[in-house]
Design a protein around this motif. Structure first.
Motif, mmCIF file in Angstrom:
data_model
loop_
_atom_site.group_PDB
_atom_site.id
_atom_site.type_symbol
_atom_site.label_atom_id
_atom_site.label_comp_id
_atom_site.label_asym_id
_atom_site.label_seq_id
_atom_site.Cartn_x
_atom_site.Cartn_y
_atom_site.Cartn_z
ATOM 1 N N UNK A 402 0.641 -1.287 0.016
ATOM 2 C CA UNK A 402 0.025 0.163 -0.033
ATOM 3 C C UNK A 402 0.792 1.261 -0.082
ATOM 4 N N UNK A 403 1.714 1.183 0.913
ATOM 5 C CA UNK A 403 2.870 2.199 0.801
ATOM 6 C C UNK A 403 3.368 2.581 -0.462
ATOM 7 N N UNK A 404 3.645 1.390 -1.356
ATOM 8 C CA UNK A 404 4.302 1.842 -2.672
ATOM 9 C C UNK A 404 3.332 2.449 -3.628
ATOM 10 N N UNK A 405 1.889 2.320 -3.428
ATOM 11 C CA UNK A 405 1.174 3.066 -4.373
ATOM 12 C C UNK A 405 0.334 4.307 -3.528
ATOM 13 N N UNK A 406 0.900 4.636 -2.507
ATOM 14 C CA UNK A 406 0.212 5.696 -1.896
ATOM 15 C C UNK A 406 0.131 7.011 -2.473
ATOM 16 N N UNK A 407 1.090 7.120 -3.668
ATOM 17 C CA UNK A 407 1.314 8.382 -4.507
ATOM 18 C C UNK A 407 0.025 8.433 -5.578
ATOM 19 N N UNK A 408 -0.570 7.426 -5.692
ATOM 20 C CA UNK A 408 -1.792 7.431 -6.785
ATOM 21 C C UNK A 408 -2.559 8.843 -6.660
ATOM 22 N N UNK A 409 -2.329 9.583 -7.775
ATOM 23 C CA UNK A 409 -2.858 10.861 -7.397
ATOM 24 C C UNK A 409 -4.547 11.093 -7.320
ATOM 25 N N UNK A 410 -5.172 10.259 -7.835
ATOM 26 C CA UNK A 410 -6.656 10.553 -7.986
ATOM 27 C C UNK A 410 -7.451 9.456 -7.446
ATOM 28 N N UNK A 411 -6.856 8.628 -6.516
ATOM 29 C CA UNK A 411 -7.661 7.431 -5.981
ATOM 30 C C UNK A 411 -8.587 8.008 -4.871
ATOM 31 N N UNK A 412 -10.034 7.612 -5.263
ATOM 32 C CA UNK A 412 -10.990 7.814 -4.097
ATOM 33 C C UNK A 412 -11.515 6.808 -3.361
ATOM 34 N N UNK A 413 -11.408 5.602 -3.926
ATOM 35 C CA UNK A 413 -12.113 4.428 -3.357
ATOM 36 C C UNK A 413 -11.080 3.104 -3.379
ATOM 37 N N UNK A 414 -10.749 2.646 -2.180
ATOM 38 C CA UNK A 414 -9.962 1.640 -2.100
ATOM 39 C C UNK A 414 -10.408 0.552 -1.072
ATOM 40 N N UNK A 436 -8.716 9.443 0.198
ATOM 41 C CA UNK A 436 -9.573 8.328 -0.315
ATOM 42 C C UNK A 436 -10.204 7.653 0.826
ATOM 43 N N UNK A 437 -11.440 6.801 0.362
ATOM 44 C CA UNK A 437 -12.244 6.277 1.438
ATOM 45 C C UNK A 437 -11.761 4.826 1.249
ATOM 46 N N UNK A 438 -11.184 4.340 2.304
ATOM 47 C CA UNK A 438 -10.744 3.165 2.516
ATOM 48 C C UNK A 438 -11.638 2.286 3.145
ATOM 49 N N UNK A 439 -12.066 1.198 2.524
ATOM 50 C CA UNK A 439 -13.035 -0.006 2.955
ATOM 51 C C UNK A 439 -12.486 -1.344 3.333
ATOM 52 N N UNK A 440 -12.524 -1.335 4.654
ATOM 53 C CA UNK A 440 -12.107 -2.827 5.001
ATOM 54 C C UNK A 440 -12.844 -3.607 5.381
ATOM 55 N N UNK A 441 -14.396 -3.274 5.492
ATOM 56 C CA UNK A 441 -15.231 -4.083 5.698
ATOM 57 C C UNK A 441 -15.364 -5.098 6.988
ATOM 58 N N UNK A 442 -15.593 -6.257 6.932
ATOM 59 C CA UNK A 442 -15.591 -7.075 8.138
ATOM 60 C C UNK A 442 -16.909 -6.567 8.933
ATOM 61 N N UNK A 443 -17.924 -6.182 8.339
ATOM 62 C CA UNK A 443 -19.013 -5.733 9.078
ATOM 63 C C UNK A 443 -19.605 -6.770 9.799
ATOM 64 N N UNK A 444 -20.321 -6.582 10.902
ATOM 65 C CA UNK A 444 -20.732 -7.291 12.019
ATOM 66 C C UNK A 444 -22.276 -7.167 12.003
ATOM 67 N N UNK A 445 -23.070 -7.910 11.810
ATOM 68 C CA UNK A 445 -24.477 -8.134 11.895
ATOM 69 C C UNK A 445 -24.864 -8.952 13.243
ATOM 70 N N UNK A 446 -25.265 -8.421 14.630
ATOM 71 C CA UNK A 446 -25.081 -9.381 15.403
ATOM 72 C C UNK A 446 -26.488 -9.962 15.564
ATOM 73 N N UNK A 447 -26.430 -11.282 16.106
ATOM 74 C CA UNK A 447 -27.755 -12.125 15.935
ATOM 75 C C UNK A 447 -28.658 -11.864 17.103
ATOM 76 N N UNK A 448 -29.725 -11.069 16.994
ATOM 77 C CA UNK A 448 -30.393 -10.616 18.194
ATOM 78 C C UNK A 448 -31.516 -11.878 18.507
ATOM 79 N N UNK A 449 -31.820 -11.871 19.590
ATOM 80 C CA UNK A 449 -32.794 -13.011 20.246
ATOM 81 C C UNK A 449 -34.114 -12.930 19.173
ATOM 82 N N UNK A 450 -34.554 -11.836 18.929
ATOM 83 C CA UNK A 450 -35.689 -11.829 17.844
ATOM 84 C C UNK A 450 -35.372 -12.271 16.507
ATOM 85 N N UNK A 451 -33.856 -12.524 16.081
ATOM 86 C CA UNK A 451 -33.728 -13.020 14.835
ATOM 87 C C UNK A 451 -34.193 -14.509 14.619
ATOM 88 N N UNK A 452 -34.089 -15.102 15.737
ATOM 89 C CA UNK A 452 -34.055 -16.754 15.722
ATOM 90 C C UNK A 452 -35.504 -17.122 16.478
#
Lengths: 456, 500
Positions: A402-414, A436-452
């Motif tokens: 990532x460091x090696x491409x950090x000079x990308x001039x117009x990067x908006x989304x990674x 830039x907007x750096x998206x690492x994800x790994x979102x967590x959707x908890x399992x609520x009692x009501x889900x099951x």
């Protein structure tokens, strides 16, 4: 029935114009030897022209009764029209008696003048006073930007320019449709055939009702085929009327909603007229890609699609490429000017191929999601001048790469989901790309009692 | 290809045996006349007309080959989540405190005079919202307590609150929503899109349909049918449990080479048949054989959610081995990731009239919300983390809304809390691919009966979806029975306000 006859006037008036002009040209031409051949038909042509002029006058007199027009303008048009009919009748009588001398020629010149002036006054009634010499970009019809809209006089500086631009051509001095004029305070207060337009307090205003009707409603104003009010203009007019249609107030003295505040602020820079959105985005010019390279790529299983109809820019997806041999990349190099988007997902990308990608200088969007790459190879991409979206999801990318491409001039989304850049390293990654907007994800959707469980 | 030739000869022989001289004379009298007349007229080029070239021509040899849109697209794919039966907007998105105050009162005459409802008769009572509402996200949009997960992603979506329709029965309303006509026979949105854009992945269908909730939508398979478009563009319904496609594995003893050879032979026969009769449906059949052969390899992998990591399964709340909306939502993401153009999900069971506990707002409806809330939230987040939300348009909605009045079937109050079908206002949401984030568009009156601003129709939604895919909805046409047809018929206005 009378109304119908009256409405034929705009159609019929074109007949005397054409026929009489033809007669006049024949008459003048017949002064020369080459025009003698017209003499036999000269009399009948003038006869029909005169008849047409008389019928025009009759229909015109019927139409003038409906009173949508300025009295002075109508009178001028009527007088010249009647004069024209009388003059052409005289001309026909002279020609019928075989008198083709100078007096006849003088009379014909006055017929010509009558034709021009009647036509002109008539056109003024239909098209408005300044129709002939108005260009579309005419300043007098444009709405000028206001330096400080909050201090502006609402009627004089905001509403009146809109009315002038969109309403006055039919509700003005020369044309007064529905006996309504919107070109000054007094006339607006007076209202039209259907009563007051801005309404008494607590009563829905006629003008408001008309502009808020759906465009295909018969009562909608302005009429469907005329220039429409923009959304902002509708909002401003409604606001002015609903706050009591004050002709003296300044903007900041009236109650304002958020929409109005925004519409007022917009007056500062631009006009309230919105531009229709361009159907196809204007893309920079580029030459057509060599057909052989495109064919070779398609044959290998890639989807190669123009970005839009008729464009030379390409979107390339190596989706069905099973055999990523040298030829695929060599063909891609043939398109180095034209590739806008490239998807090289879930395939092996050897080190040498990165040099190919690095030469795609028009590349805006690149997805290497789940591709098998060497992290160090990414360095080659650091010089892509236009790249604004880079998807490295599921690759072996690391912080060094990532460091090696950090000079990308117009990067908006990674996109870095499913990589070694986990929650402990994401901060460092974001620091490398402050813009830039750096998206690492790994979102967590908890399992609520009501889900099951179920409600019973 | 000696073997193929033999099969073809045989087929030809069979056909010829059936056609006799009498057949020719009997069957072809009018046909011959018409043909002669037709060729005369064409020969003289009468009226000097040039045969209009369709706006989007399709390649008969590669009907699903990818093609350029009219202008640069924001969306590459669409996932359309249809809640069949029509969920109640008043318990999910459209917060009406005034309706709560009027709970139990007679509905004002002005609302019901001259109106026709599916079941309501006489004067019904108003029914207050059966849920607590609060504002969520930075955008502060109102949502009900029934969507505890969706609350966290509300900043990603645009909610349209003043959608209207003119059909108050399920099947016609679903047809209108998806085909642009309440009557049968028009191509569905997914068919139009694959007809216009083709599909980037040649090994998978361009338009896939998945259903859950125990039943197909009321309008039947016509909501994903291809209408008068070549049938190669119709939606491919995949099974949600067990093998996604039946008979996808070769029978014992048949290897892949033999399968290839037999498909080649069949296609050869079909191509010859097409040469003779020129029926475009024969070409559809050929490409479907090809697609089936390719799908034998790709489908088992793509259609199988079991290979997904545990983390993803937990995120969606899948129920492996069962038919569940969550499974379909995950499958939808997998398909879009592999380049499928249009994925259509139908979840049945949202028709809450209040005639029984299943269809009541305080029991069955809440359970339906629980079935979809987690999965649709996970779908948005999963697309987002993969960089797919930028290029995938997600649409969620039903075919109409529900009345602010409690249903009184045959004039008697229903035994459970429920609402009748309502056409004058309902809510849908859209997300991704250039749709404004955290935005609410359109308003209804104090009790949520009528749209008072930002009113949109199914045609407007269709026009907007096509717009994001790079189409001018007025120009994506197909010539049929002498005129050009389009999805939005003569209607439709792109909803510019919800575009970022």
């Amino acid at each position: 029935m009378m109304e119908f006859v009256g409405r034929l006037h705009p159609l019929i008036v074109h007949l005397p114009i054409g026929i009489l002009l033809l007669g006049l040209v024949m008459l003048w031409w017949s002064r020369f030897s080459s025009g003698k051949r017209f003499l036999p038909v000269l009399e009948p042509v003038l006869f029909f022209g005169t008849i047409a002029a008389v019928i025009s006058v009759i229909t015109g007199l019927v139409m003038a009764n409906n009173g949508d027009y300025d009295v002075d303008s109508v009178n001028r048009h009527r007088n010249t029209g009647i004069a024209l009919a009388v003059l052409s009748l005289l001309l026909w009588i002279l020609v019928r008696r075989g008198r083709l001398g100078l007096p006849t020629i003088y009379l014909s010149l006055s017929v010509f003048l009558g034709l021009i002036s009647t036509g002109h006054y008539g056109a003024t009634l239909t098209h408005g006073e300044d129709f002939l010499f108005r260009s579309d970009g005419d300043q007098s019809r444009m709405i000028k930007p206001l330096p400080d809209p909050q201090q502006a006089l609402v009627y004089a500086e905001i509403i009146d320019p809109i009315l002038q631009q969109k309403c006055v051509s039919c509700h003005g001095n020369s044309k007064q449709k529905g006996k309504l004029r919107l070109d000054s305070e007094d006339w607006i207060r007076k209202g039209g055939k259907n009563g007051p337009v801005v309404g008494e307090p607590g009563q829905e205003a006629e003008m408001l009702l008309r502009i808020l009707l759906p465009p295909d409603d018969e009562e909608h104003m302005p009429p469907k085929e005329k220039g429409q009010l923009s959304k902002q203009q509708v909002a401003l007019i409604s606001w002015w009327i609903r706050t009591g249609a004050d002709f003296k107030a300044r903007a900041n003295a009236l109650l304002q909603s958020d929409t109005i505040r925004a519409a007022l602020a917009a007056l500062k820079t631009a006009t309230t007229d919105e531009q229709p959105p361009a159907a196809s985005a204007a893309l920079p010019e580029v030459e057509a890609a060599p057909a052989a390279s495109v064919e070779a790529l398609k044959k290998a299983g890639a989807a190669v699609i123009p970005l839009q109809e008729g464009s030379n820019w390409l979107s390339v997806n190596l989706i069905n490429v099973t055999d990523t041999t040298e030829t695929v990349w060599r063909s891609l190099l043939g398109l180095k000017e034209q590739v806008w988007q490239l998807k090289a997902e879930d395939i092996d990308i050897p080190s040498a191929s990165f040099n190919v990608i690095a030469q795609l200088k028009g590349l805006r969007q690149l997805s290497l999601a789940d591709a098998r790459i060497e992290a160090a190879d990414l360095k080659a991409l650091s010089a892509l001048p236009e790249l604004h979206s880079l998807n490295l999801k599921g690759t072996s990318v690391d912080l060094d790469a990532l460091r090696s491409i950090s000079s990308l001039p117009k990067l908006e989304n990674l996109y870095l989901f499913n990589t070694a850049i986990d929650s402990t390293r994401i901060g460092a990654a974001r620091a490398l790309f402050p813009k830039a907007k750096v998206e690492a994800g790994r979102y967590f959707v908890p399992t609520l009692v009501s889900d099951t469980s179920l409600v019973k | 290809m000696k073997r193929n030739e033999k099969i073809y000869r045989e087929a030809e022989q069979r056909t010829l045996e059936l056609v006799t001289r009498r057949h020719f004379l009997r069957e072809c009298r009018t046909g011959l006349g018409a043909m002669a007349l037709g060729s005369f007229l064409q020969g003289c080029n009468w009226l000097g007309s040039k045969k209009p070239t369709p706006a989007t021509t399709f390649n008969v040899n590669d009907p699903l080959g990818p093609r350029a849109p009219h202008f640069m697209a924001k969306a590459r794919s669409v996932i359309y989540l249809h809640m069949a039966g029509a969920p109640s907007q008043l318990e999910l998105f459209d917060y009406k405190p005034a309706l709560q105050k009027m709970d139990g009162q007679d509905c004002p005459q002005s609302f019901i005079e001259g109106k026709k409802f599916a079941f309501i008769r006489g004067v019904p009572k108003l029914l207050g919202p059966q849920a607590k509402f609060a504002q969520y996200g930075e955008s502060g949009l109102w949502l009900s307590e029934h969507l505890p997960h969706f609350q966290n992603v509300v900043d990603e979506v645009s909610i349209l609150k003043a959608v209207t329709t003119d059909q108050f029965n399920h099947a016609p309303a679903q047809l209108l929503m998806h085909t642009g006509s309440a009557r049968l026979g028009r191509p569905s949105m997914g068919s139009w899109v694959t007809y216009g854009l083709g599909s980037e992945n040649a090994n998978l269908p361009g338009f896939v349909v998945l259903t859950s909730g125990g039943s197909n939508p009321d309008a039947g398979k016509s909501v994903w049918g291809s209408g008068f478009l070549p049938s190669v563009y119709q939606g491919i319904q995949c099974r949600s449990a067990g093998d996604p496609v039946l008979f996808i594995n070769d029978p014992k003893g048949m290897d892949r080479d033999l399968r290839r050879a037999s498909i080649d032979a069949i296609n050869e026969v079909n191509r010859n048949s097409h040469k003779t009769f020129g029926d475009p449906e024969t070409l559809s059949r050929i490409s479907q054989y090809e697609m089936a052969f390719k799908m034998q390899v790709t489908a088992p992998e793509v259609m199988n959610i079991n290979d997904e990591p545990e983390y993803i399964h937990q995120m969606y709340g899948t129920r492996p081995g069962e038919t569940a909306f969550a499974n379909n939502a995950l499958l939808a993401r997998k398909l879009v990731e592999k380049g499928v153009r249009f994925v259509q999900l139908f979840d049945w069971g949202w028709d809450t009239h209040g005639t029984g506990p299943e269809g009541s707002l305080d029991i069955g409806f809440i359970n339906k919300c629980r079935e979809v809330d987690k999965a649709m939230t996970a779908l948005l987040l999963d697309l987002k983390q993969r960089g797919l939300l930028e290029e995938t348009l997600v649409v969620w909605g039903g075919e109409f809304g529900r009345t602010p009045m409690q249903e009184n079937r045959e004039g008697k109050q229903n035994s459970f809390k429920g609402r009748d079908h309502h056409t004058d206002a309902f809510a849908i949401w859209m997300a991704g691919a250039g749709i404004r984030k955290g935005f609410s568009y359109g308003e209804t009156d104090e009790i949520g009966y009528n749209a008072i601003s930002g009113k949109v129709t199914p045609y407007d939604i269709q026009a907007t979806i096509l717009q994001q895919l790079g189409f001018d909805h007025e120009k994506l046409t197909y010539e049929f029975q002498g005129r050009n047809f389009r999805l939005t018929d003569v209607h439709g206005k792109v909803i510019q306000d919800i575009l970022a």
